[in-house]
Design a protein around this motif. Structure first.
Motif, PDB file in Angstrom:
ATOM      1  N   MET A 295       0.845  -1.197   0.000  1.00 55.53           N
ATOM      2  CA  MET A 295       0.000   0.000   0.000  1.00 55.53           C
ATOM      3  C   MET A 295       0.875   1.239   0.000  1.00 55.53           C
ATOM      4  SD  MET A 295      -3.219   0.834   2.467  1.00 55.53           S
ATOM      5  CE  MET A 295      -2.341   0.562   3.964  1.00 55.53           C
ATOM      6  N   SER A 296       0.483   2.238  -0.788  1.00 59.02           N
ATOM      7  CA  SER A 296       1.304   3.443  -0.890  1.00 59.02           C
ATOM      8  C   SER A 296       1.236   4.240   0.407  1.00 59.02           C
ATOM      9  CB  SER A 296       0.821   4.313  -2.047  1.00 59.02           C
ATOM     10  OG  SER A 296      -0.334   5.029  -1.652  1.00 59.02           O
ATOM     11  N   TYR A 297       2.222   5.109   0.562  1.00 56.23           N
ATOM     12  CA  TYR A 297       2.266   5.936   1.781  1.00 56.23           C
ATOM     13  C   TYR A 297       1.027   6.811   1.884  1.00 56.23           C
ATOM     14  CZ  TYR A 297       3.791   9.181   5.348  1.00 56.23           C
ATOM     15  OH  TYR A 297       3.856   9.929   6.480  1.00 56.23           O
ATOM     16  N   VAL A 298       0.607   7.412   0.773  1.00 59.25           N
ATOM     17  CA  VAL A 298      -0.559   8.297   0.791  1.00 59.25           C
ATOM     18  C   VAL A 298      -1.799   7.531   1.253  1.00 59.25           C
ATOM     19  CG1 VAL A 298      -2.117   9.636  -0.656  1.00 59.25           C
ATOM     20  CG2 VAL A 298       0.319   9.885  -0.929  1.00 59.25           C
ATOM     21  N   LYS A 299      -1.953   6.323   0.760  1.00 57.87           N
ATOM     22  CA  LYS A 299      -3.113   5.527   1.162  1.00 57.87           C
ATOM     23  C   LYS A 299      -3.087   5.253   2.655  1.00 57.87           C
ATOM     24  CE  LYS A 299      -5.056   3.006  -2.698  1.00 57.87           C
ATOM     25  NZ  LYS A 299      -4.865   1.843  -3.566  1.00 57.87           N
ATOM     26  N   ARG A 300      -1.908   4.848   3.093  1.00 64.52           N
ATOM     27  CA  ARG A 300      -1.773   4.538   4.524  1.00 64.52           C
ATOM     28  C   ARG A 300      -2.077   5.766   5.382  1.00 64.52           C
ATOM     29  NH1 ARG A 300       3.646   2.953   6.102  1.00 64.52           N
ATOM     30  NH2 ARG A 300       4.214   3.113   3.910  1.00 64.52           N
ATOM     31  N   ILE A 301      -1.511   6.902   4.972  1.00 66.79           N
ATOM     32  CA  ILE A 301      -1.669   8.101   5.790  1.00 66.79           C
ATOM     33  C   ILE A 301      -3.123   8.576   5.734  1.00 66.79           C
ATOM     34  CG2 ILE A 301      -1.132  10.092   4.262  1.00 66.79           C
ATOM     35  CD1 ILE A 301       0.438   9.391   7.648  1.00 66.79           C
ATOM     36  N   ASN A 302      -3.763   8.386   4.580  1.00 66.71           N
ATOM     37  CA  ASN A 302      -5.172   8.755   4.478  1.00 66.71           C
ATOM     38  C   ASN A 302      -6.034   7.919   5.411  1.00 66.71           C
ATOM     39  OD1 ASN A 302      -5.926  10.998   2.900  1.00 66.71           O
ATOM     40  ND2 ASN A 302      -5.150   9.948   1.073  1.00 66.71           N
ATOM     41  N   ARG A 303      -5.682   6.660   5.519  1.00 61.89           N
ATOM     42  CA  ARG A 303      -6.421   5.778   6.422  1.00 61.89           C
ATOM     43  C   ARG A 303      -6.277   6.252   7.872  1.00 61.89           C
ATOM     44  NH1 ARG A 303      -5.809  -0.556   5.174  1.00 61.89           N
ATOM     45  NH2 ARG A 303      -6.702   0.034   3.184  1.00 61.89           N
ATOM     46  N   LYS A 304      -5.038   6.589   8.214  1.00 66.02           N
ATOM     47  CA  LYS A 304      -4.790   7.065   9.588  1.00 66.02           C
ATOM     48  C   LYS A 304      -5.502   8.387   9.862  1.00 66.02           C
ATOM     49  CE  LYS A 304      -0.457   6.729  11.391  1.00 66.02           C
ATOM     50  NZ  LYS A 304       1.023   6.801  11.283  1.00 66.02           N
ATOM     51  N   LEU A 305      -5.401   9.300   8.911  1.00 67.97           N
ATOM     52  CA  LEU A 305      -6.029  10.617   9.083  1.00 67.97           C
ATOM     53  C   LEU A 305      -7.535  10.475   9.202  1.00 67.97           C
ATOM     54  CD1 LEU A 305      -4.024  12.689   6.435  1.00 67.97           C
ATOM     55  CD2 LEU A 305      -4.025  13.100   8.896  1.00 67.97           C
ATOM     56  N   SER A 306      -8.071   9.598   8.372  1.00 66.65           N
ATOM     57  CA  SER A 306      -9.508   9.391   8.354  1.00 66.65           C
ATOM     58  C   SER A 306      -9.987   8.849   9.696  1.00 66.65           C
ATOM     59  CB  SER A 306      -9.835   8.429   7.218  1.00 66.65           C
ATOM     60  OG  SER A 306     -11.216   8.345   7.094  1.00 66.65           O
ATOM     61  N   ALA A 307      -9.219   7.921  10.238  1.00 72.83           N
ATOM     62  CA  ALA A 307      -9.585   7.348  11.542  1.00 72.83           C
ATOM     63  C   ALA A 307      -9.520   8.408  12.630  1.00 72.83           C
ATOM     64  CB  ALA A 307      -8.666   6.179  11.867  1.00 72.83           C
ATOM     65  N   ARG A 308      -8.479   9.190  12.596  1.00 76.45           N
ATOM     66  CA  ARG A 308      -8.268  10.164  13.663  1.00 76.45           C
ATOM     67  C   ARG A 308      -9.252  11.335  13.568  1.00 76.45           C
ATOM     68  NH1 ARG A 308      -3.736  12.620  16.596  1.00 76.45           N
ATOM     69  NH2 ARG A 308      -4.777  14.270  17.753  1.00 76.45           N
ATOM     70  N   PHE A 309      -9.506  11.787  12.338  1.00 77.80           N
ATOM     71  CA  PHE A 309     -10.300  13.010  12.187  1.00 77.80           C
ATOM     72  C   PHE A 309     -11.647  12.747  11.489  1.00 77.80           C
ATOM     73  CE2 PHE A 309      -5.797  14.314  12.260  1.00 77.80           C
ATOM     74  CZ  PHE A 309      -5.818  15.040  13.447  1.00 77.80           C
ATOM     75  N   SER A 310     -12.132  11.540  11.610  1.00 77.12           N
ATOM     76  CA  SER A 310     -13.455  11.142  11.088  1.00 77.12           C
ATOM     77  C   SER A 310     -13.686  11.624   9.664  1.00 77.12           C
ATOM     78  CB  SER A 310     -14.579  11.683  11.966  1.00 77.12           C
ATOM     79  OG  SER A 310     -14.159  11.890  13.269  1.00 77.12           O
ATOM     80  N   GLY A 311     -12.693  11.415   8.827  1.00 78.46           N
ATOM     81  CA  GLY A 311     -12.885  11.702   7.410  1.00 78.46           C
ATOM     82  C   GLY A 311     -12.865  13.160   7.035  1.00 78.46           C
ATOM     83  N   ARG A 312     -12.535  14.037   7.984  1.00 80.90           N
ATOM     84  CA  ARG A 312     -12.559  15.465   7.659  1.00 80.90           C
ATOM     85  C   ARG A 312     -11.262  15.932   6.988  1.00 80.90           C
ATOM     86  NH1 ARG A 312     -13.662  17.904  13.280  1.00 80.90           N
ATOM     87  NH2 ARG A 312     -12.709  15.915  13.847  1.00 80.90           N
TER      88      ARG A 312
END
Lengths: 422, 571
Positions: B1-18
Motif C-alpha cells: 500500500m502506498s504511503y498516501v493511502k496509509r496516511i489517508n487511512r490514519k487521518l480518516s480514523a483520527r479526524f473522522s474523514g474530515r
C-alpha cells in the motif's frame, strides 16, 4: 582621571533628603559634597507641582518645586560643593572611608570621603514586576513617568486612561490628568483599601468624581503598537483574579502606581545590610548603617508619605555624619512583629544621653483604638494609644527611653493590638 | 500500500474523514477542515515524511477562529517603484541580514526589505541568544549541518562585526544515580555525533556552578556553547551590508509577485513594484506565504510560541553560564531545545522558553501561566528561582515546518528564488553558515544571466557603538574628554550615556524609536524598565531626528507615546 579629592561628607542624591543632609553637614562645619545625576536639583519634587508639601515643617502648603527651592536657595550661601550631571559609578571601602568614582561631563573623578550618605530615593514598581501580561505596547507607564511628561514636558501621555494602584502618585495623577482634559476611567486597587493618604483619596478622586474600584486588578492588556484596552478582574482574599469576573475596558494608557522600591543597588554594592521589610538600609537613630561612616536617609531608607519627614531624616544623617557621632556602648536591636509593616530605626544606641528617640512605623492593617507597646523581654517600656492607624499613613513617634532601659542584650519589640470594646 | 493511502487511512480514523492527503511532484498536501488548531498541527505531524517528500503543505482549513492577517506598515509610497536589484532579500531578521551581508561579497546589487520599522523585530529579538553546541540534533538534519558549521564561524564573524560573543559553555545536568551513569555513557554517544563534550562529576559541577540544585548528580559540559545578542548581531550584519553598498528598506512589506513561466519577474510592495533578478525568502514565520506568492510552496509553517523571562542582575549572580537539566526541555515532544537557564551576553539570567502551538504568527503577547510553567520546570535546576526577580518577559514565535527542519535551497519549481525558510532554533547559531551558502546560491542563479565576480571593495570590518561602561577608567575618561556626552548618564540602571544614545540614532540602519535605541544601546533594559530614562531618550530622539516629541514612538508608527501639549488635547 583627575587627582583624588577629599571630603568629610559626601551625599549621593540631591532630592529633599540629600539637600537637607548636605546642608546639615555643612552647618556642622564638614567639608561637604553633594552629587546629583540629573541636571537640576530637587529630585522628584521637580515634577510634583501639586501643593501640600511642607505642612509639618513650615506650616504652609507649598508645591514640590517651592519646597525644594527652600533648600536649594541656601546652597550658594553654604560651603557645600554641588556636582550635577554626576553619576557615582563605583564605590570602594578603605579603612572605614569610601572611595567613589564619579562620571561627569568633565571626565571621571575620584573622591575619598570620611562619611557617605545615601539619599538615592526610590524607583517605581513596573508593570512587569506585578505581572501585567498581554501585548507589550506603548501606553503602559508608571505614574511618575506620566507625571514627568505632563508636568515637565507639558505633554499628555493619554487621552483616556486607567490607573492601577491607589498609591499617592497615582491619585495625584488621576486629578492632574483630569484637570488637563484627559479622561480617567477609574483607579483600580487590588487591595480592599486604598494605598494612598486619605486626604489624597478625597481631594484627588472624590472631588473630581473619579471612581475608585477596590479588590480589582489588571489581568491583561490589549493593543498592537498602542494600548487599546485593559482587562480587569476582581481578586479574592489572596489577591488572585477570580475567573469569570473579567471586564474589558477601552483606554489608551495604563498608568501604574503600584509601589515604590528604595534604590539601594549602590549601597548593596559595598555590603550595606538591608532590612527585608523596608528594602532600605538597617540604621540606628543617627541613620548610620551597619557600615561605619555610611548613612542612609529619605526614601532610600524607607518610603515616606510626607516630604517633611524625608528632610528631617536627611538632617539627622547629615548632622551625625559631620560630627562622627558613634555609639560607644553598642546598639540595641529594634524589632516588630507582624502587626506592624516596619519600624525605623532598626537599631538604637545604648550610650547616648538624649532620652528622646524618634521611631517611624506603619501598621500592617487598618486599626481602630490600637495600643502600641514597646517591650524588652517581659518588661513593657512604653505604650501609647492610637484612635486610627492605616498602613498608608506613616506614624512618627517620639519615645523617652532611659539608659537603664537599654542595658542588656535583649531587643526592643514593637507590637500593635486593637482594643476590644468592653 | 502506498504511503498516501496509509496516511489517508490514519487521518480518516483520527479526524473522522474530515482530512485527506494527496501527493504531487514529491510534495504531500493535506486538505480538509478542522476546528481545533492543535488538530491541524497534529494532522501535519502525523503525515509528515521527509524521506518520501520534499515537504508537507498543510492546507487544512482552520475553522475555529479567524487567522489574523499579517501586520502591514502604514506607509504607502513609491520610493522603491521600478527598482531593479540583482538580489531582493525579503525579511530583516538575522538570516536576511546575514544573507545581505554575504551577498555584498559579490558584485551584486542588493535590496533588503523588512516590513517592520526596524530590523530584527520579530523572532530574532525574541529568543534566548544561545549559540548552540548542537546537542539534540539528528544526523541528516539540515539544521544540524548549519548548526555545527555556524557555531565554528562565531568567533571570526563576531570579531569582524565587533559584536560581543562569549563562548561560555553549557551544562546539561542529571539527577539521580542512574541518570549520572546514563550521562557518562551519553557523552560517548555525543562525542560520536560531533559536539565536544565532557563528563563532570557532581563535585566538579558544583565547583563551577555552586548554586544549582543539590539534587544534581552529574553534568555534561559542552564547551562550544555560547551567548550573543541576537539582535546586536543582526544589526551588525545589516549595518555592514549597508556599509558595503546594500540598500535596506524598512516599513516595506511584500504584498504579491508576478510570475512568468518559472521566474519571478516583479515583486509588489507598499512602496512600489520591484523587478529583482533573484529573490531570497528569509521571511521567517511568513516564509511559507512568500513561497506561495512565488508559486514555490512545498512546506508549511506552523508557528510555535515561546516565552522567556529576564531576571534582575542581582538575582543573576547565582550562575555563570548556561545550565539546563535533562528532561526539562522536552525536545522530542515539544520540539524546543529549551535553553533552560541562560546567562545572557548582558549578564542577566534568562529563564525559558516554553513551546506552545499557535495560529497567530505575530502574537507576541505573554501569558502568566507560560512564565509560571517555565519557572516551575527550571526550578529543577535552580530551586531558588523566583518570579519576583523578573524585570521583564517576552514572547517570540518559532517558524517551524512540519519537517522541523530548515529549508535552505533554490526554488523547487520557481527558478529565481532561494529559500532560507523554516528557521527556528538553532537559527541564530546557524545564520552565519546559512548566509554563506544562500549568497552563493543567489550568485549561482544570477550567473545564469550574467557573470558574477567577487566584490573587490568588500570590507568585512564593522565597528559597533562603543559601550562606555565596558571601558576601563582611563579609556573612559579619555573618551569623555573628547566628547562630554559620554560622561552624562541617561540610563542609570544599565549606565548608558547620552553619547551612546546619540550614536544609536546615527548609524547605517536608521533608528528613531525607544525600542530601537534600547536594542542598540540598552537604555531601559534594566530594572526600572525605562521609567526614568524613557522620557530622556524620547527627547533625545526628537532632538536628533528633528521630529516633534509627539511623533516619537515606542516601536514605530502607531506606537507614539505622547498626544500633544496639555490644555490643547481633547479627550
Amino acid at each position: 582621571m583627575t587627582q583624588e579629592l577629599y571630603f568629610d561628607v559626601t551625599v549621593i542624591g540631591a532630592g529633599p533628603a540629600g539637600l537637607a543632609a548636605a546642608l546639615a553637614a555643612n552647618r556642622e562645619g564638614a567639608k561637604t559634597l553633594l552629587i546629583e545625576r540629573e541636571a537640576r536639583l530637587g529630585g522628584i519634587l521637580k515634577q510634583c507641582i501639586h501643593d501640600g508639601f511642607g505642612l509639618v515643617r513650615y506650616g504652609e502648603k507649598l508645591s514640590g518645586p517651592e519646597y525644594a527651592e527652600r533648600f536649594i536657595e541656601q546652597l550658594p550661601k553654604s560651603n557645600v560643593q554641588v556636582w550635577t550631571l554626576s553619576f557615582v559609578n563605583v564605590i570602594k571601602r578603605e579603612n572605614n572611608e569610601s572611595i567613589l568614582t564619579v562620571i561627569t561631563r568633565e571626565g571621571m573623578k575620584q573622591i575619598r570621603t570620611r562619611a557617605l550618605i545615601f539619599a538615592t530615593g526610590c524607583r517605581e514598581r513596573t508593570s512587569r514586576q506585578i505581572g501585567v501580561h498581554g501585548r507589550h505596547t506603548a501606553g503602559v507607564l508608571t505614574a511618575g513617568t506620566a507625571q514627568y511628561y505632563t508636568n515637565i514636558l507639558g505633554k499628555l501621555p493619554t487621552k483616556r486612561c486607567m490607573i492601577l494602584g491607589s498609591g499617592d502618585i497615582g491619585l495625584i495623577m488621576a486629578r492632574r490628568l483630569t484637570l488637563e482634559g484627559a479622561e480617567v476611567v477609574g483607579v483600580y486597587e487590588a487591595k480592599p483599601t486604598p494605598s494612598g493618604l486619605t486626604r489624597n483619596v478625597s481631594q484627588c478622586l472624590w472631588d473630581f468624581d473619579i471612581p475608585l474600584h477596590v479588590s480589582k486588578t489588571v489581568t491583561r492588556v490589549f493593543g498592537d503598537a498602542r494600548l487599546t484596552a485593559v482587562e480587569i478582574a476582581s481578586v479574592d482574599a489572596c489577591m488572585c483574579p477570580i475567573a469569570g469576573t473579567e471586564e474589558i475596558i477601552p483606554c489608551d494608557a495604563l498608568i501604574l502606581s503600584v509601589g515604590l522600591i528604595p534604590e539601594n543597588e549602590l549601597a548593596e554594592s559595598i555590603g550595606v545590610p538591608l532590612d527585608a521589610k523596608t528594602k532600605g538600609a538597617v540604621v540606628d537613630e543617627h541613620n548610620e548603617t551597619l557600615l561605619r561612616g555610611v548613612y542612609a536617609c529619605g526614601n532610600a531608607l524607607h518610603v515616606n508619605d510626607l516630604v517633611d519627614y524625608v528632610s528631617e531624616s536627611g538632617e539627622i544623617a547629615g548632622k551625625a555624619a559631620a560630627n562622627e557621632t558613634c555609639c560607644s556602648r553598642g546598639l540595641v536591636p529594634v524589632e516588630c512583629d507582624q502587626s506592624l509593616l516596619y519600624v525605623v530605626p532598626q537599631r538604637i544606641c545604648r550610650s547616648l544621653d538624649e532620652p528622646e528617640r524618634i521611631f517611624f512605623f506603619r501598621s500592617a492593617r487598618d486599626l481602630d483604638n490600637a495600643t502600641l507597646t514597646i517591650t524588652k523581654g517581659e518588661e513593657t517600656l512604653y505604650s501609647i494609644k492610637f484612635a486610627h492607624l492605616r498602613p498608608p499613613e506613616m506614624e512618627r513617634l517620639p519615645v523617652q527611653l532611659t539608659r537603664e532601659q537599654l542595658d542588656g542584650n535583649l531587643p526592643l519589640r514593637f507590637h500593635l493590638e486593637e482594643q476590644t470594646n468592653e | 500500500m502506498s504511503y498516501v493511502k496509509r496516511i489517508n487511512r490514519k487521518l480518516s480514523a483520527r479526524f473522522s474523514g474530515r482530512v485527506s492527503a494527496r501527493e504531487h511532484d514529491r510534495v504531500l498536501y493535506l486538505e480538509g477542515e478542522l476546528d481545533r488548531w492543535d488538530d491541524v498541527v497534529a494532522a501535519g505531524r502525523m503525515a509528515v515524511n521527509r524521506k518520501k517528500y520534499d515537504g508537507l503543505v498543510n492546507d487544512i482549513h482552520f475553522t475555529g477562529d479567524v487567522i489574523p492577517p499579517m501586520r502591514l506598515p502604514r506607509v504607502q509610497d513609491d520610493s522603491l517603484d521600478g527598482a531593479t536589484p540583482d538580489v531582493l532579500v525579503i525579511g530583516g531578521g538575522i538570516v536576511g541580514c546575514a544573507i545581505a551581508r554575504e551577498c555584498a561579497k559579490y558584485d551584486m546589487q542588493i535590496l533588503l526589505v523588512e516590513k517592520e520599522h526596524d530590523i530584527a523585530m520579530q523572532t530574532t529579538s525574541r529568543n534566548d541568544g544561545m549559540v548552540h553546541p548542537g546537542i539534540d540534533l539528528i544526523p541528516g538534519q539540515i539544521k544540524r549541518y548549519y548548526n555545527m558549521r555556524g557555531n565554528r564561524m562565531y568567533d571570526q564573524i563576531c570579531s569582524e562585526l565587533d559584536v560581543p560573543f562569549l563562548r561560555s559553555g553549557q551544562y546539561v545536568c542529571f539527577q539521580g544515580r542512574a541518570m549520572a551513569i546514563a550521562a557518562f555513557f551519553g557523552q560517548l554517544y555525543y562525542k560520536l555525533l560531533g559536539p565536544r563534550v565532557q563528563y563532570l562529576s557532581k563535585h566538579e559541577f558544583f565547583r563551577r556552578e555552586p548554586n544549582m540544585s543539590p539534587a544534581i548528580t552529574a553534568a555534561l559540559y559542552y564547551p562550544d556553547a555560547g551567548v550573543v545578542s541576537p539582535y546586536g548581531l543582526a544589526l551588525a550584519y545589516a549595518e555592514n551590508a549597508v556599509d558595503n553598498g546594500a540598500q535596506v528598506s524598512l516599513d516595506t512589506a511584500v504584498l504579491g509577485m508576478t510570475i512568468e513561466g518559472d521566474r519571478i519577474v516583479s515583486v509588489r510592495t507598499n512602496r512600489g513594484t520591484i523587478y529583482p533578478k533573484v529573490v531570497i525568502n528569509a521571511a521567517g514565520v511568513f516564509s511559507d506565504d512568500v513561497a506561495r506568492m512565488a508559486q514555490d510552496r512545498f512546506f508549511s509553517i506552523h508557528p510555535r510560541k515561546g516565552t522567556n523571562t529576564i531576571l534582575d542582575h542581582k538575582a543573576s549572580v547565582r550562575m555563570r553560564t548556561i545550565v539546563s537539566s535533562y528532561g526539562t526541555s522536552d525536545t522530542r515532544k515539544r520540539h524546543t531545545k529549551g535553553g533552560g537557564l541562560v546567562k545572557t551576553i548582558d549578564q542577566n539570567t534568562l529563564v525559558g522558553p516554553d513551546a506552545v502551538e499557535t495560529y497567530r504568527k505575530e502574537d507576541f503577547s505573554t501569558e502568566a501561566q507560560s512564565v509560571a510553567f517555565v519557572f516551575d520546570r527550571q526550578r529543577a535546576t535552580d530551586p531558588a528561582l523566583h518570579i519576583r526577580d523578573s524585570i521583564t518577559y517576552f514572547s517570540g514565535i518559532r517558524a517551524a515546518t512540519y519537517e522541523e527542519d530548515f529549508v535552505i535551497r533554490r526554488g523547487k519549481w520557481t527558478k529565481n528564488i532561494v529559500h532560507a525558510a523554516g528557521i527556528q532554533s538553532p537559527g541564530i547559531t546557524a545564520a552565519p553558515a546559512i548566509a554563506v551558502d544562500v549568497a552563493k546560491m543567489a550568485a549561482d542563479v544570477l550567473s545564469e544571466t550574467r557573470e558574477v565576480k567577487p566584490n573587490p571593495a568588500f570590507n568585512p570590518i564593522h565597528k559597533s557603538i562603543v559601550h562606555v561602561n565596558e571601558l576601563d577608567d582611563a579609556a573612559r575618561d579619555a573618551l569623555i574628554r573628547e566628547n562630554p556626552d559620554y560622561g552624562e548618564i541617561v540610563c542609570r540602571c544599565e549606565q548608558i550615556s547620552r553619547g551612546e544614545v546619540i550614536d544609536a540614532l546615527h548609524r547605517s540602519i536608521p533608528c528613531d524609536t525607544l525600542d530601537g535605541v534600547r536594542r542598540r544601546v540598552r537604555p531601559s533594559g534594566g530594572r526600572c524598565q525605562g521609567a526614568f530614562c524613557g522620557p530622556l531618550v524620547l527627547q533625545l530622539i526628537a532632538q536628533q531626528t528633528g521630529k516633534p516629541v509627539e511623533q516619537v514612538g515606542k516601536s514605530g508608527p502607531g506606537g507614539e507615546i505622547l498626544f500633544g501639549s496639555i490644555k490643547e488635547v481633547q479627550a
